[in-house]
Design a protein around this motif. Structure first.
Motif, mmCIF file in Angstrom:
data_model
loop_
_atom_site.group_PDB
_atom_site.id
_atom_site.type_symbol
_atom_site.label_atom_id
_atom_site.label_comp_id
_atom_site.label_asym_id
_atom_site.label_seq_id
_atom_site.Cartn_x
_atom_site.Cartn_y
_atom_site.Cartn_z
ATOM 1 N N MET A 1 24.382 0.008 3.151
ATOM 2 C CA MET A 1 25.186 -0.172 2.064
ATOM 3 C C MET A 1 24.654 -1.613 2.203
ATOM 4 S SD MET A 1 29.188 -0.721 1.350
ATOM 5 C CE MET A 1 29.141 -2.160 2.002
ATOM 6 N N SER A 2 24.659 -1.770 0.565
ATOM 7 C CA SER A 2 23.899 -3.514 -0.063
ATOM 8 C C SER A 2 25.842 -4.821 0.589
ATOM 9 C CB SER A 2 24.077 -3.875 -1.418
ATOM 10 O OG SER A 2 23.878 -5.211 -1.795
ATOM 11 N N ALA A 3 25.268 -5.610 1.583
ATOM 12 C CA ALA A 3 26.503 -6.636 1.146
ATOM 13 C C ALA A 3 26.956 -7.655 0.012
ATOM 14 C CB ALA A 3 25.534 -7.459 2.308
ATOM 15 N N LEU A 267 24.081 -12.536 -2.489
ATOM 16 C CA LEU A 267 23.415 -12.049 -4.274
ATOM 17 C C LEU A 267 21.816 -11.976 -4.252
ATOM 18 C CD1 LEU A 267 26.083 -13.931 -6.218
ATOM 19 C CD2 LEU A 267 25.532 -11.896 -5.693
ATOM 20 N N ILE A 268 21.080 -13.127 -3.852
ATOM 21 C CA ILE A 268 19.665 -13.175 -3.998
ATOM 22 C C ILE A 268 18.953 -12.005 -3.422
ATOM 23 C CG2 ILE A 268 17.668 -14.908 -3.514
ATOM 24 C CD1 ILE A 268 19.360 -17.519 -4.707
ATOM 25 N N ALA A 269 19.320 -12.949 -1.447
ATOM 26 C CA ALA A 269 19.053 -11.373 -0.613
ATOM 27 C C ALA A 269 19.051 -9.981 -0.608
ATOM 28 C CB ALA A 269 18.866 -12.328 0.646
ATOM 29 N N THR A 347 27.260 -8.804 9.922
ATOM 30 C CA THR A 347 26.470 -6.755 9.935
ATOM 31 C C THR A 347 25.699 -6.721 9.190
ATOM 32 O OG1 THR A 347 28.142 -6.983 7.990
ATOM 33 C CG2 THR A 347 29.724 -6.504 9.995
ATOM 34 N N ALA A 348 25.250 -8.282 8.131
ATOM 35 C CA ALA A 348 23.566 -8.217 7.312
ATOM 36 C C ALA A 348 22.942 -9.116 7.685
ATOM 37 C CB ALA A 348 24.857 -7.969 6.378
ATOM 38 N N LEU A 379 20.406 -17.070 4.894
ATOM 39 C CA LEU A 379 20.748 -18.456 4.108
ATOM 40 C C LEU A 379 18.882 -18.435 4.480
ATOM 41 C CD1 LEU A 379 23.031 -20.301 5.631
ATOM 42 C CD2 LEU A 379 22.822 -20.379 3.170
ATOM 43 N N SER A 380 18.356 -17.843 4.590
ATOM 44 C CA SER A 380 16.908 -18.634 5.155
ATOM 45 C C SER A 380 15.762 -17.571 3.487
ATOM 46 C CB SER A 380 16.408 -18.516 6.250
ATOM 47 O OG SER A 380 16.163 -19.103 7.460
#
Length: 557
Positions: A1-3, A267-269, A347-348, A379-380
């Motif tokens: 599932m997406s974070a 949102l980006i990754a 978790t993600a 973040l990276s």
């Protein structure tokens, strides 16, 4: 599932709580009055009682209650799966923490900014007050002694965090002077302050600071603990506008920038939640999720320590009673957002379920390690930030909030000793310097007396913190409920969460009692019994007060 799903549902629910539910509570339950003279104006002294801009005061309240707990608790609790932790943090923030923190500020402001312990004497009775203040003292002792150890370990394990952690104090001192002495606008000061703070974070890894293996026979951990308590003692005696307010305010802004970066990276990754929704394959020795989940995650859902801050320092700085909703309830929302970020990072932030399981090998594992590693990974991937800088930023976030909690905690402990001096007519104990000295000595006796030369004694009683802290929250809600019943206002919005919390906390205390007995941990067993008896006594006193109010109402009818 997406974070992203967790992010949207969690923050969306908390936003609805603030914009809808808190307005209802403010209007129909606490019934705030803008014209009511707050203690900050009535007793203004320029030291503890200082009318404060609500945004600055929100920063103080939020960062004082946040600490490392809303990171550590959720990062441990996901061992049972992400869903239970997510639901407790989200629903707890909306219906438990917000009502509790908001109510503690309101109750204290309506009673000359007395702490929740002293307030118990006014609302319930002297016997309840005497017992309640023992519970409060134990909570503060645990928080101060343990957070000293936590910060020391963070500074040792991440030498690049030393510069920004201590540099933030210098930034706060300058901000306090610019706002209060030179009357500069809050906007410009805030932007410059946050920019300098993040510059220090960026520079930190380039200027690592490590202590020698031995300083006059003491380990690096012991030296840092002594330095931290010396600093906290000085900070607790300074006027709140000099250091406490600006430090908490700028840390609050720094956290929100950090959360924006972390949530933006999500949102980006678009990382995948690799941890199971409900973990049916927990490591051996992991305790039962019910009731332990509700005491493992305290800060971030509801925490008794919040009531101490709300009625100890926050209520003495509230400019208008109507500011209590923004400061108290929205402060809880800020902490809930931090706890949600901890859940997502833990978790993600891992490449696979196997990687996640490699960290969560036992109950209590993960914690700050999972937050820093998982958060840095997100973040990276989302922003391109160097992983070392990202890890330093997250470590500094944890250390700064643990530090602000320690600052406020020691000041609150000073208030407790001063209140004891007033209650029992011990004049010397009522002096700020004497009360602060007693607070520091009690913490150091626990740290070094029980922990030996490395000063880790606070960790000895830490297993009881979760239950004692949640018990304190339930008892604070009881006191608020008595006040509401006396004023003939709807108390169900306070009574419902307090009944649930007391049941879960007392069950956890009994479960721990059995564990301490079978494990032969006699000191913890005795302390658990003391806390359990205190809880029962205060609960009975509050129930008696509620019955008295009901009888009075029936007699009038």
């Amino acid at each position: 599932m997406s974070a992203i799903v967790l992010l949207v549902l969690g923050l969306g629910g908390m936003a609805l709580g603030y914009f809808v539910y808190s307005k209802f509570i403010a209007k129909h339950v606490y019934q705030l009055e803008e014209q009511f003279q707050t203690p900050a104006h009535e007793f203004e002294d320029g030291v503890d009682f200082v009318p404060t801009n609500k945004f600055v005061l929100w920063g103080h309240h939020f960062t004082s209650v946040a600490g490392a707990a809303p990171i550590v608790g959720p990062a441990i609790a996901v061992i049972w799966g992400w869903l239970p932790a997510f639901l407790w943090v989200t629903l707890g923030t909306i219906f438990f923490a917000g009502v509790h923190d908001f109510g503690a500020v309101w109750a204290s402001v309506r009673n000359k900014a007395k702490s929740v312990g002293a307030l118990t004497g006014e609302v319930v009775g002297k016997r309840a007050r005497a017992v309640f203040m023992i519970v409060i003292f134990l909570v503060l002792l645990m928080v101060n002694a343990v957070f000293g150890v936590v910060i020391a370990k963070l500074l040792i394990n991440t030498p690049g965090s030393v510069l920004p952690v201590w540099g933030a104090i210098a930034v706060a001192l300058v901000i306090g002077q610019l706002i209060y002495r030179f009357k500069m606008g809050l906007g410009l000061v805030s932007v410059v302050g946050v920019a300098v703070l993040y510059w220090l974070i960026y520079m930190g890894p380039s200027v690592p600071v490590t202590l020698p293996d031995s300083v006059i026979g003491l380990s690096p951990s012991a030296v840092w603990i002594l330095i931290l308590f010396a600093y906290a003692a000085i900070a607790s005696l300074l006027p709140v506008w000099v250091l406490l307010q600006p430090r908490d305010y700028i840390n609050g802004l720094q956290l929100f920038v950090g959360l924006i970066l972390l949530y933006g990276a999500v949102l980006i990754a678009n990382p995948t939640v690799v941890a199971p929704m409900i973990n049916t394959n927990v490591p051996a020795g992991t305790p039962s999720m019910v009731p332990l989940l509700f005491v493992t995650i305290a800060c971030g859902a509801i925490s008794g320590f919040h009531g101490l801050v709300a009625s100890g320092t926050t209520s003495k700085q509230l400019n208008k009673e109507t500011d209590a909703r923004f400061v108290g309830y929205f402060g809880s929302v800020g902490e809930g957002a931090l706890a949600l970020a901890a859940i997502i990072a833990a978790t993600a932030g891992f490449a696979s379920l196997a990687d996640w399981q490699a960290v969560y090998t036992a109950f209590g594992k993960g914690s700050l390690v999972a937050f820093v590693q998982g958060g840095a990974s997100i973040l990276s991937a989302g922003t391109g930030m160097d992983s070392t800088v990202a890890a330093t930023m997250l470590t500094v976030m944890a250390a700064l909030f643990a530090g602000t909690t320690m600052d406020t905690g020691l000041r609150l402990q000073r208030y407790i000793f001063q209140e004891w001096g007033e209650i029992y007519d011990i004049k010397w104990m009522g002096k700020p310097f004497a009360a602060t000295s007693l607070a520091v000595v009690s913490c150091l006796v626990l740290a070094f007396g029980a922990g030996g030369a490395d000063g880790s004694g606070g960790l000895l009683i830490w297993p009881l913190f979760g239950t004692t802290n949640q018990l304190l929250a339930g008892l604070t809600l009881l006191v608020i409920a008595v006040m509401l019943v006396r004023r003939k206002r709807p108390a169900i919005y306070v009574m419902a969460p307090l009944v649930f919390l007391l049941v879960m906390t007392l069950a956890a205390l009994l479960l721990q009692l059995k564990g301490f007995y079978t494990g032969g941990k006699w000191f913890l067993l005795g302390l658990d019994i003391v806390v359990l008896v205190a809880a029962v006594l205060v609960t009975l006193e509050c129930i008696g007060a509620l019955r008295d109010e009901k009888r009075k109402a029936e007699a009038k009818v």
